[in-house]
Design an enzyme around this catalytic site. Structure first.
Site, PDB file in Angstrom:
ATOM      1  N   ALA A 223       0.851  -1.194   0.000  1.00  0.00           N
ATOM      2  CA  ALA A 223       0.000   0.000   0.000  1.00  0.00           C
ATOM      3  C   ALA A 223       0.886   1.243   0.000  1.00  0.00           C
ATOM      4  O   ALA A 223       2.010   1.215   0.496  1.00  0.00           O
ATOM      5  CB  ALA A 223      -0.888   0.003   1.238  1.00  0.00           C
ATOM      6  N   SER A 229      -0.002   8.372  -2.626  1.00  0.00           N
ATOM      7  CA  SER A 229      -0.777   7.464  -3.479  1.00  0.00           C
ATOM      8  C   SER A 229      -1.354   8.194  -4.683  1.00  0.00           C
ATOM      9  O   SER A 229      -1.901   9.285  -4.556  1.00  0.00           O
ATOM     10  CB  SER A 229      -1.924   6.854  -2.676  1.00  0.00           C
ATOM     11  OG  SER A 229      -2.794   6.162  -3.551  1.00  0.00           O
ATOM     12  N   HIS A 231      -3.963   7.282  -6.088  1.00  0.00           N
ATOM     13  CA  HIS A 231      -5.419   7.305  -5.912  1.00  0.00           C
ATOM     14  C   HIS A 231      -5.881   8.563  -5.187  1.00  0.00           C
ATOM     15  O   HIS A 231      -7.014   8.987  -5.346  1.00  0.00           O
ATOM     16  CB  HIS A 231      -5.871   6.045  -5.170  1.00  0.00           C
ATOM     17  CG  HIS A 231      -5.904   4.840  -6.064  1.00  0.00           C
ATOM     18  ND1 HIS A 231      -6.869   4.646  -7.011  1.00  0.00           N
ATOM     19  CD2 HIS A 231      -5.055   3.792  -6.172  1.00  0.00           C
ATOM     20  CE1 HIS A 231      -6.635   3.512  -7.668  1.00  0.00           C
ATOM     21  NE2 HIS A 231      -5.531   2.968  -7.173  1.00  0.00           N
ATOM     22  N   ASP A 238      -8.562   1.885 -10.823  1.00  0.00           N
ATOM     23  CA  ASP A 238      -8.336   0.445 -10.923  1.00  0.00           C
ATOM     24  C   ASP A 238      -9.474  -0.104 -11.767  1.00  0.00           C
ATOM     25  O   ASP A 238     -10.637  -0.055 -11.360  1.00  0.00           O
ATOM     26  CB  ASP A 238      -8.327  -0.207  -9.538  1.00  0.00           C
ATOM     27  CG  ASP A 238      -7.090   0.194  -8.729  1.00  0.00           C
ATOM     28  OD1 ASP A 238      -6.132   0.707  -9.351  1.00  0.00           O
ATOM     29  OD2 ASP A 238      -7.108   0.016  -7.499  1.00  0.00           O
ATOM     30  N   GLU A 284       0.707  -4.300 -11.712  1.00  0.00           N
ATOM     31  CA  GLU A 284      -0.732  -4.141 -11.472  1.00  0.00           C
ATOM     32  C   GLU A 284      -1.441  -3.926 -12.803  1.00  0.00           C
ATOM     33  O   GLU A 284      -1.578  -2.795 -13.268  1.00  0.00           O
ATOM     34  CB  GLU A 284      -1.000  -2.942 -10.540  1.00  0.00           C
ATOM     35  CG  GLU A 284      -0.531  -3.149  -9.110  1.00  0.00           C
ATOM     36  CD  GLU A 284      -1.021  -2.050  -8.162  1.00  0.00           C
ATOM     37  OE1 GLU A 284      -1.790  -1.168  -8.600  1.00  0.00           O
ATOM     38  OE2 GLU A 284      -0.621  -2.089  -6.987  1.00  0.00           O
ATOM     39  N   HIS A 287      -4.251  -1.088 -12.745  1.00  0.00           N
ATOM     40  CA  HIS A 287      -4.083   0.306 -12.307  1.00  0.00           C
ATOM     41  C   HIS A 287      -3.694   1.221 -13.480  1.00  0.00           C
ATOM     42  O   HIS A 287      -2.630   1.061 -14.067  1.00  0.00           O
ATOM     43  CB  HIS A 287      -3.028   0.377 -11.199  1.00  0.00           C
ATOM     44  CG  HIS A 287      -2.822   1.758 -10.630  1.00  0.00           C
ATOM     45  ND1 HIS A 287      -3.249   2.131  -9.375  1.00  0.00           N
ATOM     46  CD2 HIS A 287      -2.252   2.859 -11.156  1.00  0.00           C
ATOM     47  CE1 HIS A 287      -2.936   3.393  -9.151  1.00  0.00           C
ATOM     48  NE2 HIS A 287      -2.319   3.866 -10.230  1.00  0.00           N
TER      49      HIS A 287
HETATM   50 ZN   LIG Z   1      -4.633   1.328  -8.086  1.00  0.00          ZN
END
Ligand SMILES: [Zn+2]
Length: 316
Positions: A223, A229, A231, A238, A284, A287
């Site tokens: 994380a 981040s 986000h 995502d 990922e 993402h």
């Molecule tokens: Zn993500």
């Protein structure tokens, strides 16, 4: 009259000869001076071979001057000739090579990428503030920090048509995602957003949950810390397709389509496979980061991670 004239001529001849001699000495001294100050002489004296000197003489003046004025460095030519070489990072490249490679064969391209993206440092050390003037092109990672408790403007809720309940995202990103989802739909692909904007508080909660359970090193692996981040910027999504999860999404038609087409709508696959050391994140497939169409195409065409692209092309 005749005699007098000849008397006068003699010192003139002597003077002329003297001037010529002085001039010749000057030319000689000047040539010596030029020789000892020539790049060839100085580079040779520093220890570079003839072949290396020829390589160096093809470089920009500032590099030639540096090589002339400093002691022999066996990584110099290979580094300067690297495509993404940045002069400001030269000392850090050398240090990184010494620390990591020792006497082993050096992968210069890797060295340049690692140092340019600050990955020569441990995560969350030697951090810098994200330049918020970069707009959609801001860099946020384990070295580039958002302003304290950053909360973006223009966050709007997403319809259940495009996302699972409770998602919200930057308005411009939402419009771009809708355009992309409609285009994907025409090829019988359904895109659905699973996670989107996460505010400081929820990112903090996620990070601290990991930390409490398994410690900080584990938390940092899975994380982002709050204010680090993507986000939290409202620019990351995502994206999945119904029926696929984290372990299976990679094998779907939707992922293949996104990988090839998302840049046309302003998105890039942010954490690609094989680039984990540069992005600081595991692969990922879901993402995606919004950069806007122009920048997304440039990053896509470059084949670089956004961390590399930003630190080489965009950072002043
Ligand atoms: Zn993500």
């Amino acid at each position: 009259m005749h005699y007098k004239r000849r008397i006068k001529k003699k010192p003139l001849i002597i003077l002329t000869i003297l001037i010529v001699i002085i001039a010749l000495i000057c030319v000689y001294l000047f040539n010596i001076y030029k020789y000892y100050n020539s790049p060839e002489y100085k580079l040779g004296k520093a220890g570079y071979s003839e072949k290396e000197i020829n390589e160096i003489l093809k470089m920009d003046d500032k590099y030639i001057k540096y090589a002339m004025d400093n002691k022999y460095e066996d990584d110099f030519i290979a580094l300067v000739n690297e495509k993404y070489f940045l002069w400001k990072n030269y000392d850090a490249y050398i240090k990184y090579i010494d620390d990591v490679y020792g006497d082993k064969k050096v992968d210069y391209s890797y060295v340049v990428s690692m140092v340019n993206t600050r990955n020569n440092y441990d995560y969350y050390t030697h951090m810098v503030s994200t330049n918020m003037n970069a707009g959609n092109g801001i860099l946020v990672n384990k070295y580039y920090k958002l302003p304290d408790k950053y909360a973006p403007k223009d966050i709007v809720p997403m319809s259940n048509l495009y996302a699972y309940p409770g998602n919200s995202i930057n308005k411009e990103v939402y419009e771009a995602f809708k355009e992309m989802a409609v285009a994907a739909n025409k090829e019988n692909i359904v895109l659905i957003v699973n996670s989107s904007y996460r505010d400081y508080k929820s990112q903090k909660k996620i990070y601290e949950n990991y930390k409490e359970k398994n410690g900080q090193a584990y938390a940092d692996q899975f994380a982002a810390r709050p204010d680090f981040s993507e986000h939290q910027t409202g620019l990351a999504l995502d994206i999945f397709t119904p029926g696929a999860g984290m372990t299976t999404f990679e094998n779907t038609k939707a992922f293949k389509w996104l990988k090839e087409n998302s840049y046309k709508y302003g998105f890039i696959l942010r954490y690609p496979e094989g680039k984990e050391k540069l992005t600081g994140y595991s692969y990922e497939p879901w993402h995606y980061r919004y950069l806007g169409k122009d920048l997304a195409k440039k990053v896509y065409d470059s084949g670089l991670t956004f961390d590399e692209y930003y630190t080489y092309y965009l950072e002043k």
